[in-house]
Write a protein that holds these residues in place. Sequence first.
Motif, PDB file in Angstrom:
ATOM      1  N   GLY A  60      10.207 -12.403  -8.458  1.00  0.00           N
ATOM      2  CA  GLY A  60      11.125 -11.314  -8.144  1.00  0.00           C
ATOM      3  C   GLY A  60      10.810 -10.695  -6.804  1.00  0.00           C
ATOM      4  O   GLY A  60       9.731 -10.914  -6.248  1.00  0.00           O
ATOM      5  N   GLU A  61      11.779  -9.933  -6.303  1.00  0.00           N
ATOM      6  CA  GLU A  61      11.614  -9.369  -4.969  1.00  0.00           C
ATOM      7  C   GLU A  61      11.766  -7.862  -4.980  1.00  0.00           C
ATOM      8  O   GLU A  61      12.381  -7.286  -5.871  1.00  0.00           O
ATOM      9  N   LEU A  62      11.193  -7.258  -3.942  1.00  0.00           N
ATOM     10  CA  LEU A  62      11.248  -5.816  -3.807  1.00  0.00           C
ATOM     11  C   LEU A  62      11.775  -5.482  -2.415  1.00  0.00           C
ATOM     12  O   LEU A  62      11.312  -6.034  -1.419  1.00  0.00           O
ATOM     13  N   PHE A  63      12.782  -4.619  -2.370  1.00  0.00           N
ATOM     14  CA  PHE A  63      13.355  -4.216  -1.085  1.00  0.00           C
ATOM     15  C   PHE A  63      13.132  -2.730  -0.869  1.00  0.00           C
ATOM     16  O   PHE A  63      13.383  -1.926  -1.753  1.00  0.00           O
ATOM     17  N   LEU A  64      12.663  -2.387   0.318  1.00  0.00           N
ATOM     18  CA  LEU A  64      12.531  -0.988   0.688  1.00  0.00           C
ATOM     19  C   LEU A  64      13.402  -0.786   1.912  1.00  0.00           C
ATOM     20  O   LEU A  64      13.197  -1.449   2.933  1.00  0.00           O
ATOM     21  N   GLU A  65      14.386   0.077   1.798  1.00  0.00           N
ATOM     22  CA  GLU A  65      15.371   0.298   2.862  1.00  0.00           C
ATOM     23  C   GLU A  65      15.959  -1.022   3.351  1.00  0.00           C
ATOM     24  O   GLU A  65      16.070  -1.244   4.548  1.00  0.00           O
ATOM     25  N   GLY A  66      16.284  -1.910   2.422  1.00  0.00           N
ATOM     26  CA  GLY A  66      16.922  -3.170   2.756  1.00  0.00           C
ATOM     27  C   GLY A  66      15.990  -4.258   3.233  1.00  0.00           C
ATOM     28  O   GLY A  66      16.393  -5.408   3.389  1.00  0.00           O
ATOM     29  N   GLU A  67      14.711  -3.915   3.414  1.00  0.00           N
ATOM     30  CA  GLU A  67      13.755  -4.903   3.919  1.00  0.00           C
ATOM     31  C   GLU A  67      12.945  -5.447   2.746  1.00  0.00           C
ATOM     32  O   GLU A  67      12.456  -4.691   1.913  1.00  0.00           O
ATOM     33  N   CYS A  68      12.828  -6.772   2.676  1.00  0.00           N
ATOM     34  CA  CYS A  68      12.074  -7.372   1.586  1.00  0.00           C
ATOM     35  C   CYS A  68      10.576  -7.195   1.862  1.00  0.00           C
ATOM     36  O   CYS A  68      10.073  -7.631   2.888  1.00  0.00           O
ATOM     37  N   ILE A  69       9.892  -6.531   0.965  1.00  0.00           N
ATOM     38  CA  ILE A  69       8.464  -6.288   1.211  1.00  0.00           C
ATOM     39  C   ILE A  69       7.621  -6.801   0.047  1.00  0.00           C
ATOM     40  O   ILE A  69       8.128  -7.081  -1.042  1.00  0.00           O
ATOM     41  N   GLU A  70       6.355  -6.939   0.348  1.00  0.00           N
ATOM     42  CA  GLU A  70       5.431  -7.339  -0.704  1.00  0.00           C
ATOM     43  C   GLU A  70       4.340  -6.295  -0.791  1.00  0.00           C
ATOM     44  O   GLU A  70       3.819  -5.856   0.227  1.00  0.00           O
ATOM     45  N   ILE A  71       4.021  -5.896  -1.988  1.00  0.00           N
ATOM     46  CA  ILE A  71       2.967  -4.901  -2.149  1.00  0.00           C
ATOM     47  C   ILE A  71       1.744  -5.581  -2.749  1.00  0.00           C
ATOM     48  O   ILE A  71       1.789  -6.111  -3.843  1.00  0.00           O
ATOM     49  N   ARG A  72       0.685  -5.600  -1.942  1.00  0.00           N
ATOM     50  CA  ARG A  72      -0.494  -6.347  -2.362  1.00  0.00           C
ATOM     51  C   ARG A  72      -1.556  -5.474  -3.000  1.00  0.00           C
ATOM     52  O   ARG A  72      -2.430  -5.965  -3.690  1.00  0.00           O
ATOM     53  N   SER A  73      -1.518  -4.204  -2.722  1.00  0.00           N
ATOM     54  CA  SER A  73      -2.578  -3.332  -3.234  1.00  0.00           C
ATOM     55  C   SER A  73      -2.056  -1.908  -3.326  1.00  0.00           C
ATOM     56  O   SER A  73      -0.993  -1.597  -2.814  1.00  0.00           O
ATOM     57  N   VAL A  74      -2.821  -1.063  -3.954  1.00  0.00           N
ATOM     58  CA  VAL A  74      -2.464   0.343  -4.053  1.00  0.00           C
ATOM     59  C   VAL A  74      -2.358   0.941  -2.654  1.00  0.00           C
ATOM     60  O   VAL A  74      -1.458   1.721  -2.350  1.00  0.00           O
ATOM     61  N   HIS A  75      -3.263   0.520  -1.801  1.00  0.00           N
ATOM     62  CA  HIS A  75      -3.279   0.980  -0.427  1.00  0.00           C
ATOM     63  C   HIS A  75      -1.964   0.645   0.276  1.00  0.00           C
ATOM     64  O   HIS A  75      -1.360   1.474   0.962  1.00  0.00           O
ATOM     65  N   ASP A  76      -1.523  -0.593   0.058  1.00  0.00           N
ATOM     66  CA  ASP A  76      -0.256  -1.078   0.593  1.00  0.00           C
ATOM     67  C   ASP A  76       0.903  -0.200   0.146  1.00  0.00           C
ATOM     68  O   ASP A  76       1.759   0.198   0.939  1.00  0.00           O
ATOM     69  N   ALA A  77       0.918   0.080  -1.160  1.00  0.00           N
ATOM     70  CA  ALA A  77       2.008   0.874  -1.729  1.00  0.00           C
ATOM     71  C   ALA A  77       2.018   2.265  -1.106  1.00  0.00           C
ATOM     72  O   ALA A  77       3.086   2.773  -0.723  1.00  0.00           O
ATOM     73  N   LEU A  78       0.857   2.861  -0.969  1.00  0.00           N
ATOM     74  CA  LEU A  78       0.774   4.202  -0.393  1.00  0.00           C
ATOM     75  C   LEU A  78       1.256   4.188   1.056  1.00  0.00           C
ATOM     76  O   LEU A  78       1.973   5.085   1.495  1.00  0.00           O
ATOM     77  N   ALA A  79       0.864   3.141   1.795  1.00  0.00           N
ATOM     78  CA  ALA A  79       1.283   3.036   3.190  1.00  0.00           C
ATOM     79  C   ALA A  79       2.807   2.951   3.293  1.00  0.00           C
ATOM     80  O   ALA A  79       3.403   3.403   4.267  1.00  0.00           O
ATOM     81  N   ARG A  80       3.440   2.368   2.258  1.00  0.00           N
ATOM     82  CA  ARG A  80       4.904   2.274   2.240  1.00  0.00           C
ATOM     83  C   ARG A  80       5.542   3.543   1.689  1.00  0.00           C
ATOM     84  O   ARG A  80       6.758   3.620   1.585  1.00  0.00           O
TER      85      ARG A  80
END
Lengths: 502, 330
Positions: A60-80
Motif C-alpha cells: 500500500g501507499e501513503l500520500f502526503l499533500e499528493g506526494e507518495c512518501i514512505e515512513i521508515r521510522s518514528v523520526h521520519d513520521a515526526l519530520a513529516r
Amino acid sequence: MSAPLLEVRKFTKSFPGVRALRGVSFTLSRGEVLAVIGENGAGKSTLMKILAGVQRQDGGELFLEGECIEIRSVHDALARGIALIHQELNLADNLDVAANIFLGREPHCAGIIDARRLRREARQFLDAVGLDIDPSVLVRTLPIGKQQLVEIAKALSTNARVLIMDEPTSSLSSHEAENLFAVIRDLRKRGVSIVYISHRLGEVKELADRVTVLRDGENAGELAHEEIDHARMVKFMVGRDLSQFYPHQPHTPGALALEVRALRTPANPQHEVSFSVRAGEIVGIAGLVGAGRTELVETIFGVTPALGGSIRIGGVEMVPQSPLDAIAAGLALVPEDRKQQGIVLGMSVRENVSLASLRRDQRHGFLNRSREAQLSAQMIADLRIKTPHDGQAAQFLSGGNQQKVVLGKWLALEPRVLLLDEPTRGIDVGAKQEIYRLMEELAGRGVAIVFVSSEMEEILGMSDRTLVMHEGRIAGELQRTELSEESVLHLATGTHSRATLS
Amino acid sequence: MKKIFGITGLLIVVCIITALASESFLSGYNLENLVRRTALFGIISIGVAFVIVTGGIDLSIGSVVCLVGCGLPWMLKTYHLPLPVALAVVAAVSVGIGLLHGLIITKLRIQPFVVTLCGLMMYRGITRGFTRDQTFGFGSNYDGLRVLSTGNIPLPFIKGFAIPAPWITLLVVAVLAAIFLNRTIWGRYLFALGRNEEAARYSGINTDRMVILAYVISSTLAGLGGVLFVLDVNSAQPVDFGNVYELYAIAAAVLGGCSLRGGEGSIIGVIVGAALMQVLRNMIMLTTTRTNIEFAIIGAVILLGVIADELVKRYAVRRRAAKALAAGQS
C-alpha cells in the motif's frame, strides 16, 4: 473540501498468524477531525502505528499533500509532521514538563541544555493546549488528563500537522475529557488535522467531522458528518444489526451457584461487595476502567485473596486463597490479559488445554498423555479452534483462537461457575460471535456465567442481569428489562454525564 | 530435538579437530579422564538446568561444591564423624541451601541472580572460615567410597579404556531428571511457569512450590557433585575448589538447549553441552602451551553457538508464521 492532506491507499499488514490489515484506505483533509472506529482487533491501532512509523506496512501507499512518501521510522513520521499520541502515554515521568516536551530536541549550547530557553518555549506550547502549569513541575505529579495535554503540547512542538490520538479518553474523567475536546476543537480551527481513534461512539458523534469504520482489517464504511449516528456506526462495526449478532435467549435460572457476601478486595478494601448468581444465568459486570471489576473477579478466583467477607460456591462456603482453591471449588476464570495470564504462548495447543486439568487426570504424578490428547482433540472440535494440529504453539494462533484455547482449558474442568474478564477483547468479529454462542450454550447447560465487559453492546446484548460497578462498589443492578445504555452509564459514572457516553 | 543434533555435531567436530591436532587426545588415559570429568560436570549441569527451565539462575553452584567438597573431609578429619552421619549432614546442608534460595526468591520476590550471587560469596567465605584455608582430603582412607568417583567399569573386548564410575551416578540422575521433566505433571508445570508464570498460576499451579523445588534440586545436585569431585581429586582447597563451576554448568545447560528466558531444555542436551565444555578445555590444554587463554576460547565458542542458535530459531519462527498465515488464508 480541499485536496486531502493525507491519503492512505490499500494498506496491508500481517503478523504471525493474523492479517491485521487487508487493504485499508482513507483520506484526511486539513483541519479535519476524522474518527476511525471499529471493534477491538479491527486494525485501528496497527494502521496508526504504521502512520506514526512504529511499524511498516507490507503493502500500500501513503500520500502526503499528493506526494507518495514512505515512513521508515518514528523520526521520519515526526519530520513529516505526523505525531501519534499513544493510548498509554509515552512520557518520562521522572522529568519535568519542559524536558518532556523537548525530549531529544533540547535547545543547547555545546551539549549544555539552555534551561531558560527550554522553559520559555515550553510555555508557548502549553498555552496552545490551554495548560496553565509551571513547565518545571515533574510530570508524575500531574493528573493523567494533564499529562495527556503535555503529550499533545509535545506533538505540537514538533510542528505536527497530523495528530493521531489512540483512545485518548480511555483513562480520563468526564471533566478531563471535556477539556480535551475543547483543545481538539481549537486545534482543528488552527488547521491541525486529527485522526481520532475510539470505540466510544458518544465521543465520536460529538467530535468527528467524518467517520471511517474498520472491520477485520478492511474498510467497512464511511459516514459523513450528518450521517453519524449510533445505529449506523454499530451496524458498520459488527457487520449486521445488533439483534442478530447476540444470540441471547432468556434463561431459567436454577439454584444459587455463587454467592458473594460483604467481600472486601485488596484493591478497594473500604467497600463491601455482595451479589449472587444462579446456575444457568449470565450476569454482566459493567463499569468504567478502574471501577474494580477485574479486581473483584480476581479476588473471587483467589488470585488476590479477599480481606474479608464470604463466598459460597454451590452452597459450600469457602474463600479461595489461591486459584487452586477456586478451581477445586468449581470456579474458572478467563482472565483479562490473555497473553500474560491466560495462555502460555510458547506451549502447544494441547499443553495449554490440559494445563489446568493435569492434576485431576494424573496417574500418581505421571502425565496421562492419552487423556491429554483426547481432551485437546475434543476441545479443538467443540470450540472449533482453528489450528493445523494440537502440537502447534499457541503463539501462532489468532487472538480469537487463543481465547478459545483458554476457554477450552477451563471447560475441560467442567466448572460450575465461569468468570470471564473481557472475554472478547482483541479478537475478530467471527470469533466474538462464537464465544457468545458458547456462553449461551454453557448457560443452557446450567453453568453460572459472570462476565466483565467494557463494551456496552456486549453488556446489553449478552447479560440476563447486569451489575454496574463504580469506584470499587456495586452501584446498582439492572434486570434485562431495565437495561439500556443510559441506565448503565448513569450507574457507572455516578452521575449522568454526556462526556463519557460510549 | 534439532538443537541436540546441532550441539552433538559441534561436539563431534571439536573432537575430530582436537584428535587431529594432538595425538594424546585419543589416548586411553586422556579419554578416560575426559569422560570422567564430563560425568561430574554433567551432574551439576542437570541441577542448574532445572532452575534455568523456570527462568531463574543459580550462581551459587561452585560455592556449594566448595562447601560440600571441603566440608565433608573436614568433618571426617576434625570431628571423626562416622561417614553416614557426615554424608547426611552435607545432604541436609545442600537441600537446605536450595530451600533457602527458593523461599527468598518466591516469598520475598528477590531476583534469583542477586540471591544466588550472595550465596556464591557466602558459602565460599564460610568454607574458608571453618577450614582456615587448609586443604582437606581423605588421605588413604575411604577408598571404598572413593570408588564412586575414581573407579572404572571395564568394557568387554576393549582394552585401554574403561567407563569411569561417575557415569553410573550421572545415568541415574539423568534418567530420573528426564522422567521428572517430561513424564510427570510437575515437569510440565516447570516448563509452563518458565514460559509464563502468571498464566501458570492462574491455571491453578502452585508456582512458588515448583520454583522452590527447582532450587532444591539444583543445590542438591551441586552438593552431590561436590562430594564426587572431592572423592575424585582427594584434595580440596577452600580458596579455589569448585571455582567458576557454576559458569561451566550454566554454559553446558545453555549450549544444551536451555533458554535463559525459561521454559526450554532437555537433559540429553545438557549432558552433551557438559561434554562439549570439557572437550574444549581438553583441546586447549593439549594443543596450546598457553592454557591461560582457556576462558577466552570457551567464551567465544559459547557466544558463537548461542548466536547461531538464535538465528536459526528466528528463521524457523518466520517460516512457521508464514505457513500458519498461508493455512489461515486458504
